[in-house]
Design an enzyme around this catalytic site. Structure first.
Site, mmCIF file in Angstrom:
data_model
loop_
_atom_site.group_PDB
_atom_site.id
_atom_site.type_symbol
_atom_site.label_atom_id
_atom_site.label_comp_id
_atom_site.label_asym_id
_atom_site.label_seq_id
_atom_site.Cartn_x
_atom_site.Cartn_y
_atom_site.Cartn_z
ATOM 1 C CB SER B 296 11.793 9.721 -29.719
ATOM 2 O OG SER B 296 10.402 9.902 -29.551
ATOM 3 C CB THR B 297 16.345 10.820 -26.271
ATOM 4 O OG1 THR B 297 15.633 10.632 -24.992
ATOM 5 C CG2 THR B 297 15.922 12.222 -26.682
#
Lengths: 389, 635
Positions: B296-297
């Site tokens: 997700s980063t």
């Protein structure tokens, strides 16, 4: 006596020059090791000086004595030499070093028997051959010199001292040759002598290692090849003109026996190729003078004896040169007049005394009036002598 | 007969003389060969034995942190040898040495008596105070040789970044290896003439060529921040016991790496050389050399690209039913019940996969790959460190729709931690991809600068305007959403969590990589922090729980270090100090649980993909602050 010396002044000056040069070289080669081992840089020089003084004594003794009288005592001479050789094996009298018994000692003095034996044998054979010269071309004539020579060789070999054995063997062959034996007989003698080599190797296998080490010293640089490599390092460092007197690097304990059997390496290192050539010329002059004396002596005894003495000098010099340059397997033999070794020096000087004595007598003794044919031949010899010069 | 024999005698005498002369000539020829032709060669060989070569080791350069603190230096030790041939009294020498140096008496005695070897080692790397005692004992045949030993004042700090040297001071790993040519200097030597036993000959000259000290390296690393990062990782390891944990702190404006740490590590002064395998494993500077799926980063980057390309705006509404179907394949969102209708900003904050599938599809493969290239994915960034990884980017021609749809939310792509943080830096610093670097400058021993690194823009990736928009969203995530555990009252921190599941042999397995990347101050970041935990084994694996709190620890230390004053502290405290009693959710259906938590303004993460809640952290009755993150276990 002085007239005798004057007559052979080239010979005497050359020998004297070699002796003095030798002492300087011994100092250069041994000052470091002597300082380390004996705490006296002049240790070997002093010993050599003592041998030199003794040698001068022997020189004058030999000069004074009429060498013809040696014929009568020839058996005593050779007997004495054999006793000296046997004494080496007697405990307390014989001295061993590096696994070989080569010296006998009395008081603080030591004597290397084989050095004495070489000359004793020369004198003996010369006396014998001059007496029995008619028998010489026959096989019978060779028997006595061969047996006596064989005994001496055997005793020296037992020390063991292969190099002196070799030297005596060569002297024996040369003297027999000059003594007039047939070439056929010479070959008959040479072949068994050559066959002796493999036998000696089988008896003492270390000799084979030495033999291969001489062909490729780099194969065993720490063991068999060590001595030769160190000698080659010395010579290689010398180049054309050398590093100058006292300039040797190899004398710092790298080259074992640098003051005795391998002093030529140090000479080569400090004076270069040119130095060795000059030294070589000096030896050739000594040999040539000796041969000249032998040629000019009309007395057989003198001719044989002087030739024998020259022969010892020449053969020993050649073997030493050959060993140091790696031309034959390494074996320890001193360089006449130069290497440290009192016995060797004094005996050689005695030998020179005999030579000079023989040269001095040549005028007096005529064996017979030369024939026409002989005169012609002497002219030829003179011509060839000039060529040699 | 008589005359003939005389002639024969004389003939043979001459023959012998000629023979002797010929042999002399032959030997002289051999001599000429040895002395004149082989002379040079022999001399060169002999030179080795004539001289003793005493090496004078060059002093290895010092490594400094950015503030001039020494982080790797040299100190002098001594190697002690025994030359048996020069020993006068072996037993006394052996006894004294065994007393001073704590070596075995018998072994030393043997060395002292073994004259076959010119020199044997008694002990290496002896400290100078002991060496002084040996010198004062004045033992015959004992020699000392000076040596420089590497010393790392911070022990296990900087383990993987600094690396270490071999016992003879050659760089073996890390910066020690990378900058070895600068650090090592040039060894000098003293040549002295010696005899066969190595005894110096009196009156000879020694040639002395002094050593040249190595150059000094000043790094961009900041020991205060490094210590903080290591402390945070240690806590992380203690709490969640991952295989490895890595943290990187960068200055987004310059590309300087301020801290870089990996755990587990070891004391650089006591390198565990006996166990090569674990040494190699622990020496890996994971932040630079290893790759991972960022998860997700990575959505932050997709957002930046989408905004830059104008395919969306912050307020565009997306509907998420819990999945997207791409090319007939169902791509699930982590919240499989679906996020429903949400804006783009909310999508990023919720970390909704569906939104990023849409964005990736809208952008198209070519545009995405174009940006990935500008961000430097798939190729090394050129950081000054050995063995930098390139990351793994699927070949553009073989990437199917479903593949690049996944890339939109950080799957199907692998990057190094450094590439990820550097990409985040790019979108936060106004859009410039900076070249990351560890070495600030290299100076010679006189202080003259030999080499200097200055900030280098590699690519201009996005516009300043887009960057500003991202910063706002980035802060939002920390303020209100999954990055909440990085929230610091009175200070502006931005960030994004990431959790990615691992593949092993093409199969997805129950192993996770938890990460958090954050920035401070959020509006104009000077510090960007990345924390990555590989395979946490505490049962927790969400980046929001396993990585974020530890990044917060680093930010707190940075704030203290920068001495920054808080703003609107009161307001923040009011939010955080609002305490709620944790309700009991066990036994409830997942939809019920979501509704209840949303009502209480609490965050949540879901383990498993069931419909029934069977576990919760924190447990019911615990007092939690608003926006705290609740982890639900479902079947």
């Amino acid at each position: 006596m002085l007239t005798k010396i004057k007559k052979s002044k080239v010979l005497v000056l050359c020998v004297l020059g070699l002796c003095i040069f030798g002492m300087f070289m011994i100092y250069s080669a041994s000052c470091y090791s002597a300082k380390v081992n004996y705490d006296d840089a002049f240790h070997f020089v002093k010993k050599q000086l003592f041998g030199f003084v003794l040698g001068i004594g022997l020189f004058f003794l030999a000069l004074k004595v009429d060498y013809h009288r040696l014929v009568k005592i020839r058996w005593y001479i050779i007997g004495g030499a054999v006793i000296l050789l046997v004494l080496v094996f007697v405990p307390f009298i014989g001295i061993s070093s590096n696994g070989a018994r080569r010296w006998i000692g009395f008081g603080g003095l030591t004597l290397q028997s084989s050095e004495v034996a070489k000359f004793a044998y020369v004198i003996f054979v010369a006396c014998y051959m001059s007496k029995e010269y008619k028998k010489m071309p026959t096989f019978q004539g060779m028997i006595v010199p061969l047996i006596v020579g064989g005994c001496i060789c055997l005793l020296v070999l037992l020390e063991p001292n292969l190099s002196v054995t070799l030297c005596i063997g060569c002297v024996m062959l040369c003297m027999l040759l000059v003594g007039g034996i047939r070439m056929k007989h010479l070959l008959m003698l040479s072949i068994p002598a050559l066959l002796l080599v493999p036998i000696l190797i089988i008896i003492e296998p270390y000799r084979l290692q030495r033999l291969t080490a001489f062909l490729n010293p780099w194969g065993s640089p720490k063991d068999e090849g060590f001595q030769l490599i160190q000698s080659l390092y010395s010579l290689g460092a010398g180049g054309w003109f050398g590093l100058g007197y006292l300039g040797s690097r190899q004398k710092y304990l790298f080259l074992p026996f640098s003051e005795s059997d391998f002093i030529l390496s140090i000479i080569g290192e400090e004076f270069g190729f040119v130095g060795i050539v000059v030294l070589c010329i000096a030896y050739l002059v000594v040999i040539k003078e000796g041969i000249k004396i032998a040629l000019h002596t009309k007395d057989r005894l003198g001719a044989y004896m002087s030739f024998g003495i020259v022969c010892v000098i020449a053969i020993q010099t050649l073997i030493n040169f050959a060993v140091v340059t790696g031309s034959i397997p390494p074996t320890g033999i001193p360089l006449p007049f130069i290497s440290a070794g009192g016995t060797s020096l004094s005996v050689f000087l005695g030998g020179i005394g005999l030579l000079v004595s023989i040269a001095g007598q040549e005028e007096k003794v005529y064996v017979s009036v030369p024939t026409k044919k002989q005169k012609m031949f002497f002219k030829k010899i003179k011509l060839s002598k000039n060529l040699v010069k | 007969m008589f005359n003939n024999s005389i002639i024969k005698l004389q003939k043979r005498l001459l023959a012998v003389f000629v023979l002797i002369s010929l042999i002399f000539i032959a030997i002289l020829t051999k001599l000429a060969y040895v002395q004149l032709i082989k002379g040079q060669w022999l001399q060169a060989k002999a030179a080795d034995q004539w001289t003793r070569d005493l090496p004078l080791k060059a002093k290895r350069g010092t490594i400094f942190d950015t503030n001039g603190n020494v982080i790797a230096e040299n100190y002098t030790t001594y190697d002690i040898y025994i030359r048996a041939r020069q020993v006068n009294n072996p037993s006394q020498v052996a006894f004294t040495l065994s007393q001073i140096l704590d070596v075995d008496y018998e072994t030393t005695l043997k060395k002292a008596q073994n004259t076959a070897i010119s020199e044997s080692v008694v002990k290496l790397q002896v400290e100078s105070n002991l060496a002084e005692k040996v010198i004062r004992a004045n033992l015959s045949g004992v020699v000392l040789s000076e040596n420089n030993k590497r010393y790392y004042p911070y022990h296990d700090l900087y383990t993987q970044v600094l690396g270490y040297t071999t016992i003879d001071n050659t760089g073996q790993a890390g910066l020690e290896a990378y900058a070895d040519n600068y650090l090592k200097g040039v060894d000098g030597y003293a040549l002295e003439e010696s005899d066969v036993h190595g005894v110096k000959i009196d009156g000879t000259l020694s040639r002395y060529i002094p050593s040249i000290s190595g150059m000094n390296v000043t790094t961009t690393l900041n020991t205060v921040i490094q210590m903080s990062a290591e402390k945070a990782l240690e806590k992380l390891c203690e709490d969640h016991d991952p295989k490895t944990a890595t943290a990187i702190v960068m200055n987004p404006k310059t590309g300087e790496i301020l801290a870089m740490s990996t755990k587990p590590s070891f004391d650089l002064n006591d390198v565990p050389r006996d166990d090569v395998e674990s040494l190699l494993a622990m020496s890996r500077n994971i932040g630079i050399v290893d790759v991972y799926e960022p998860g997700s980063t990575f959505k932050v980057l997709t957002t930046a690209i989408a905004l830059e390309e104008g395919v969306t705006t912050e307020n565009e509404v997306f509907y998420d039913p819990g999945y997207r179907i791409v090319d007939g394949e169902k791509i699930k969102c982590w919240k499989y019940t679906g996020h429903g209708s949400q804006t783009m900003t909310e999508g990023l904050c919720n970390s909704c996969n569906s939104v990023f599938v849409d964005l990736a599809l809208r952008l198209g493969k070519e545009t995405l790959y174009d940006y990935y290239e500008k961000f430097g994915f798939g190729s090394p960034l050129g950081v000054d460190f050995l063995g930098e990884g390139s990351g793994i980017l699927m070949d553009i021609d073989s990437a199917k729709k479903v593949d690049y749809a996944r890339m939109g939310f950080g799957q199907a792509i692998a990057v190094t931690p450094l590439q990820l943080i550097n990409g985040i830096c790019t979108v936060l610093n106004g859009g410039n991809l900076m070249k990351p670097y560890l070495i600030k400058n290299i100076t010679d021993p006189d202080g003259k600068i030999i080499m200097e690194n200055t900030p280098t823009v590699l690519n201009r990736v996005i516009s300043e305007e887009t960057s500003d928009r991202i910063k706002v969203m980035f802060e939002e995530v920390v303020k209100k959403y999954s990055g909440y555990y990085a929230f610091i009252e009175g200070y502006r921190v931005g960030g994004k969590t990431g959790t990615s599941q691992k593949y092993e042999n093409g199969q997805i397995v129950q192993k996770y990589i938890s990460s958090f990347v954050g920035s401070y101050p959020a509006d104009d970041p000077e510090y960007v922090v990345l924390v990555v935990a590989d395979e946490p084994s505490s049962g927790q694996y969400f980046g929001s729980v396993v990585a974020t709190p530890y990044a917060k620890m680093i930010f707190q230390d940075i704030i203290a270090y920068s001495n920054d004053q808080p703003n609107h502290l009161e307001e923040d405290l009011q939010t955080t100090q609002k305490v709620i009693e944790m309700p009991n959710l066990i036994g409830k259906s997942i939809t019920e649980a979501f509704a209840l938590l949303s009502q209480l303004d609490l965050q949540f993460e879901v383990m498993g993909d069931g419909t029934m809640v069977i576990g919760q952290t924190p447990v019911a009755g615990t007092m939690v602050s608003k926006r705290a993150i609740v982890v639900l276990e479902t079947v």
